[in-house]
Design a protein around this motif. Structure first.
Motif, short mmCIF file in Angstrom:
data_model
loop_
_atom_site.label_atom_id
_atom_site.label_comp_id
_atom_site.label_asym_id
_atom_site.label_seq_id
_atom_site.Cartn_x
_atom_site.Cartn_y
_atom_site.Cartn_z
N MET A 130 41.51 63.57 26.70
CA MET A 130 40.25 63.42 27.46
C MET A 130 40.40 64.07 28.82
O MET A 130 41.48 64.08 29.40
N ASP A 131 39.29 64.60 29.34
CA ASP A 131 39.31 65.33 30.60
C ASP A 131 39.84 64.45 31.73
O ASP A 131 39.37 63.33 31.95
N SER A 132 40.82 64.98 32.47
CA SER A 132 41.46 64.17 33.51
C SER A 132 40.53 63.86 34.67
O SER A 132 40.60 62.79 35.27
N SER A 133 39.61 64.78 35.00
CA SER A 133 38.68 64.52 36.09
C SER A 133 37.73 63.37 35.75
O SER A 133 37.38 62.55 36.61
N PHE A 134 37.36 63.32 34.47
CA PHE A 134 36.51 62.21 34.02
C PHE A 134 37.27 60.88 34.12
O PHE A 134 36.75 59.88 34.61
N LEU A 135 38.52 60.89 33.66
CA LEU A 135 39.34 59.67 33.74
C LEU A 135 39.51 59.22 35.18
O LEU A 135 39.42 58.02 35.49
N ASN A 136 39.78 60.18 36.07
CA ASN A 136 39.96 59.82 37.48
C ASN A 136 38.68 59.25 38.09
O ASN A 136 38.74 58.32 38.89
N ARG A 137 37.55 59.82 37.68
CA ARG A 137 36.28 59.33 38.22
C ARG A 137 36.01 57.89 37.78
O ARG A 137 35.60 57.03 38.57
N VAL A 138 36.22 57.62 36.49
CA VAL A 138 36.00 56.27 35.98
C VAL A 138 37.01 55.29 36.56
O VAL A 138 36.68 54.16 36.93
N TYR A 139 38.27 55.75 36.70
CA TYR A 139 39.31 54.88 37.28
C TYR A 139 38.97 54.54 38.73
O TYR A 139 39.15 53.39 39.16
N GLN A 140 38.45 55.51 39.47
CA GLN A 140 38.06 55.24 40.86
C GLN A 140 36.95 54.19 40.93
O GLN A 140 36.94 53.34 41.82
N ALA A 141 36.02 54.27 39.96
CA ALA A 141 34.96 53.26 39.90
C ALA A 141 35.53 51.87 39.69
O ALA A 141 35.08 50.89 40.28
N HIS A 142 36.56 51.78 38.84
CA HIS A 142 37.22 50.49 38.60
C HIS A 142 37.92 50.01 39.87
O HIS A 142 37.89 48.81 40.19
N LYS A 143 38.53 50.92 40.60
CA LYS A 143 39.22 50.54 41.83
C LYS A 143 38.23 50.06 42.89
O LYS A 143 38.51 49.11 43.64
N ASP A 144 37.07 50.72 42.93
CA ASP A 144 36.07 50.38 43.95
C ASP A 144 35.29 49.12 43.62
O ASP A 144 34.69 48.50 44.51
N CYS A 145 35.27 48.74 42.36
CA CYS A 145 34.47 47.60 41.92
C CYS A 145 35.16 46.29 42.30
O CYS A 145 36.28 46.02 41.87
N ARG A 146 34.45 45.48 43.10
CA ARG A 146 35.02 44.19 43.43
C ARG A 146 34.86 43.25 42.25
O ARG A 146 34.05 43.47 41.36
N GLN A 147 35.61 42.19 42.27
CA GLN A 147 35.57 41.22 41.18
C GLN A 147 34.17 40.62 41.05
O GLN A 147 33.51 40.32 42.03
N SER A 148 33.72 40.47 39.83
CA SER A 148 32.39 39.92 39.59
C SER A 148 32.49 38.87 38.47
O SER A 148 33.21 39.08 37.49
N PRO A 149 31.81 37.75 38.60
CA PRO A 149 31.92 36.70 37.58
C PRO A 149 31.29 37.13 36.27
O PRO A 149 30.23 37.80 36.28
N PRO A 150 31.87 36.78 35.14
CA PRO A 150 31.26 37.10 33.85
C PRO A 150 29.86 36.46 33.74
O PRO A 150 29.68 35.30 34.11
N SER A 151 28.91 37.21 33.23
CA SER A 151 27.55 36.70 33.13
C SER A 151 27.49 35.43 32.29
O SER A 151 26.72 34.50 32.59
N ALA A 152 28.29 35.36 31.24
CA ALA A 152 28.27 34.19 30.37
C ALA A 152 28.64 32.92 31.13
O ALA A 152 28.08 31.85 30.88
N GLN A 153 29.57 33.04 32.07
CA GLN A 153 29.97 31.87 32.86
C GLN A 153 28.86 31.44 33.82
O GLN A 153 28.66 30.25 34.06
N VAL A 154 28.15 32.41 34.37
CA VAL A 154 27.04 32.10 35.28
C VAL A 154 25.93 31.38 34.52
O VAL A 154 25.38 30.36 34.98
N ILE A 155 25.60 31.88 33.35
CA ILE A 155 24.55 31.27 32.53
C ILE A 155 24.97 29.88 32.07
O ILE A 155 24.16 28.94 32.06
N GLU A 156 26.23 29.74 31.72
CA GLU A 156 26.74 28.43 31.32
C GLU A 156 26.63 27.43 32.47
O GLU A 156 26.22 26.27 32.27
N PHE A 157 26.95 27.87 33.69
CA PHE A 157 26.82 27.01 34.86
C PHE A 157 25.37 26.57 35.03
O PHE A 157 25.09 25.38 35.26
N PHE A 158 24.43 27.51 34.93
CA PHE A 158 23.02 27.17 35.11
C PHE A 158 22.56 26.16 34.06
O PHE A 158 21.90 25.16 34.38
#
Length: 268
Positions: free
Chosen positions: A1-29
């Motif tokens: 797979m193209d390395s520039s594509f992998l780097n771009r997606v990996y950077q998105a993962h690095k930049d993404c802060r932790q987010s609660p799973p939607s299923a857990q939020v709905i379960e809480f509600f």
């Protein structure tokens, strides 16, 4: 797979802060709904101590879901929960009084999609007011998927709100709704413009107290005000303000195709 594509997606993962799973939020509600309303719960609480324990469990769960802050917002949420409970009691009463088919408050809580959507909105609105991110939209979008009612958590809705049937209702972010308002299926309270530069201005209408909006009506624009004690009829398209105690209806004429000059149905 193209390395520039992998780097771009990996950077998105690095930049993404932790987010609660939607299923857990709905379960809480849904668990919160079950604690607040025994008719919604499969196992009603038996005593005060058990009720206190249930709220403590919910408090801990919510604190884990709010990843961008500490315990302060959770504490503030549960401190203000009694006010939300009282608002929801009034919504139940409005729905019961507003729908001749409703046989009890318990039926409204357990089976009415409009009430579920309103409850999701009120919980999400409080979260949004407290500066909680992500959770409000997850809760209202879950209600949207379950009921067909799309209420943005930023909308401002007064007391005794009734949604009848509900499917296809859209209530935009900057909508303001007063007390004792009743809305039927297919109603849109929307914006005249979807330009991104208008994100911080009022784009959606104001509906004053004691207004009824019938099925399929569309009311658009941040400067549009529906005056108190007005009735907006089915399929009305409204982009300007109307005064208090107005009666606005869509007038249609149906023609027989074989005799195009003969009107066979006329609606006033």
């Amino acid at each position: 797979m193209d390395s520039s594509f992998l780097n771009r997606v990996y950077q998105a993962h690095k930049d993404c802060r932790q987010s609660p799973p939607s299923a857990q939020v709905i379960e809480f509600f849904n668990q919160l709904m079950g604690v607040l309303f025994p008719n919604y719960s499969t196992s009603p609480i038996q005593n005060i101590d058990e009720l206190g324990d249930a709220f403590e469990v919910l408090r801990k769960k919510m604190n884990l879901l709010i990843v961008e802050s500490g315990d302060d917002k959770t504490v503030a949420f549960f401190d203000q929960l009694p006010e939300i409970y009282e608002l929801l009691q009034k919504d139940i009463e409005a729905t019961f009084k507003g729908d001749p088919a409703a046989v009890s408050h318990a039926e409204v809580v357990r089976s009415y999609p409009g009430f579920y959507a309103i409850a999701a909105y009120r919980i999400a609105h409080l979260m949004l007011q407290l500066g909680i991110d992500i959770l409000p939209r997850i809760i209202t979008e879950n209600a949207h998927s379950k009921t067909g009612v799309d209420i943005h958590p930023g909308a401002r809705i007064g007391e005794y709100f009734c949604i009848d049937h509900g499917t296809g209702i859209v209530i935009g972010e900057t909508t303001v709704i007063g007390n004792w308002v009743k809305v039927y299926q297919g109603v849109t309270l929307g914006a005249l413009s979807v330009n991104k530069e208008d994100a911080m201005v009022k784009r959606h209408p104001t509906i004053e107290d004691n207004v009824v909006i019938y099925a399929g009506a569309t009311i658009l624009g941040g400067n549009t005000v529906v005056g108190h004690h007005s009735v907006v009829g089915g399929n009305v398209w409204l982009t300007r303000s109307i005064p208090a105690e107005s009666r606005i209806y869509y007038k249609a004429e149906m023609h027989n195709e074989d005799k195009p000059d003969v009107i066979i149905v006329k609606q006033d």
